[in-house]
Scaffold this motif. Sequence first.
Motif: not given
Length: 695
Positions: A488-491, A496-497, A501-502, A593-594
Amino acid sequence: MAQQWRIGTYLRIRPSRKQTTKSYALSGKTPSTIVFPILPASLDTRSSLKQREIQEFKYSRVFDHDVDQECVFNHVCIDIINSALEGYNGTILAYGQTGSGKTFTITGGESYQERGIIPRTISALFEAFEARYDVNYRCYISYLEIYNESIYDLLDKAHLNQPIDQWTKIHLQLSDDDEDDVHFRNLGVYEANSEEDALNLLFLGNVNRVTSDTPMNMASSRSHSIFTILIESRRENSDLVLHSKLHIVDLAGSERVYKRDGSERMRNEGRCINLSLHHLEQVILALQQRKAKGSKPHVPYRNSMLTSVLRGSLGGNCKSVFIGTLNPESEYVDESISTCRFLLRCSEVALDIHVNQDLDSDSQIALLMKENNKLKLEKAALEENCAHQIELNAQLQAQLFADKSLQPLTEIERDVCEKLVDRYLTAELADTDTLKIIQHLGMAHAIECLRLMKNSLIFASNTAAEAQEMLQIQDERLRDLEIRLLEQKNDAEKLKHHVVQLSQHINELETQEIPASEDEGWSESDAESEKVHSAESSPHKPHASTSIISLAPKGESASDSIKRRMELLKQGGIFIKHGRQGKPHARFVWCSSDLQYLSYRPVGSQSPMIQIPTASLQALVCGQTTKVFQRKGDPLRSEFSFSILYDDSKRSLDLEVDEGESIERNRLKCNEWMEALQFLIKWKSAQRNQPPMKK
Ligand SMILES: Nc1ncnc2c1ncn2[C@@H]1O[C@H](COP(=O)(O)OP(=O)(O)OP(=O)(O)O)[C@@H](O)[C@H]1O
């Protein structure tokens, strides 16, 4: 072997100091009897005390005033001295009224001829030591005095220039049943290797001795003195050692001085002297009765220090001789008769005497070692016997317990065991207490307690194993959770990344120039013209692409308007989704979300059912115009429906707003979503048509 000895009694009359009538008469050639006749009234100076009848006393020998020291010594002492050399204890004691010649008899006068019993005894002993060359003698001397009921060492040189009240007192130790057992704890005993040594010790003691001037005697002894000679002898080639004690006692004189003299000290001395002589008489009386009755009455030795010290000489293993001294004058006739009576009583006391002999120390050691070895052997035998007894005892006990254990326990007894084990396991009872109780209860109870303990142990070990297992499971779960948390941290990092970008894209879009034609992009003027266009056209007419009412709040900037629409898409909403097959279903529709995917899923589920890449979205169609809607559509709901065309318009997502009865709410939601989707489609289409950005 014990022999009987009657206390020898002698009387000595000192020369008269004045020309007065003498109070006595002697009878016999070698006189042994003294007679006190009735005195004429003219001589009766102290009336009531005078005797009213003739008094006659018989002794071993009576020495008249003209008998010299040598004669007295030879008759009284030689036998005692010879006996002492053979291992018998001996006592020579002088008793009499003050000034009657006791000290003269015992110690002597001023000239050599007037030497008394002590110096003559010393001479006789050392002569005998010399003469008996086959016997080895050793001689020790002590000299004590009893003054005012305390014992002092007359041979302590430290006393020479000190008043008596600063002298060290001697402690006396007596045993209760042995009359000869008299010990002085700190009395000096000095070895005399020659007659001269012994005489020097006598001289030192006499210098220390307490004397006072009294009306009767210019140098009256105020204390009782005891000169003791210890003789140790061993015949050559013999293991036997003989021990004897020879006491030569000079008592203080009985008197009435304390009544006459004013000095407190002398009165006190006189009182002590008279009291101790009174106790001496009491002891002699008791010893006399003992002989007469053949019984063993209590002898009150402990009533005075004098009788305590002399008890061996009075009632023990001792050849004792007493010399009574008399003043010849008629004025002292009462005291003389009193002395005679006392002496007569003494003559009736019989003593058991025996030789004191021991083995010499080497022989004693050898004997003791032999005895010791014998005792060791006895001890070993006893220990062996004891071990055997212990073994037997253990066997008996085991049998006893075995018998007890055969009887089954009752319910109550088992209950007792259960409680006992509980209390032991919860440490309410100490180990030793528990053991004591079990011991008391017996073997059957002990076995039951053991059984209960074993059960407790098994239960405890099972519980521990289960707990271990549960711990392992928990560990595994924890590890899974950690892995999931990491994912989940990786997700989250990825999201976040994407957001970053968005945001960059949005910023870029906001800074882009407004495209010239409607097809090339979206602009605020577009939005404005749309608002006008929408207001003019019918709100109910299905319209391809832009025929919707803009719901942007007045004064809202273009970027705010875009953000709000995109937020709506991301939040998502529930619609009735029409499909090519089956009944229409409620579905939750939302944008990732993106904004890369448009997804839907069953209401209540978490995972998306379908994800449509937003890059593939082509157009938005109002109303229920598509083939899908025509299958199960409702014309009355057309106003609140729209279709999103994608995959080159080959496919469509057909959604119907279902916000209950309220037309306004249905319409509002439908318009908001269509407006947002229309912007998304235009934005994605603008992106597609844009040349790729240089990195
Ligand atoms: N047999 C004697 N021959 C010559 N003098 C004697 C004789 N007996 C006693 N005396 C003298 O009498 C005096 C008193 O005698 P002594 O001191 O011996 O009496 P005591 O009984 O010991 O008296 P105290 O009890 O007061 O000590 C002395 O001076 C002593 O020398």
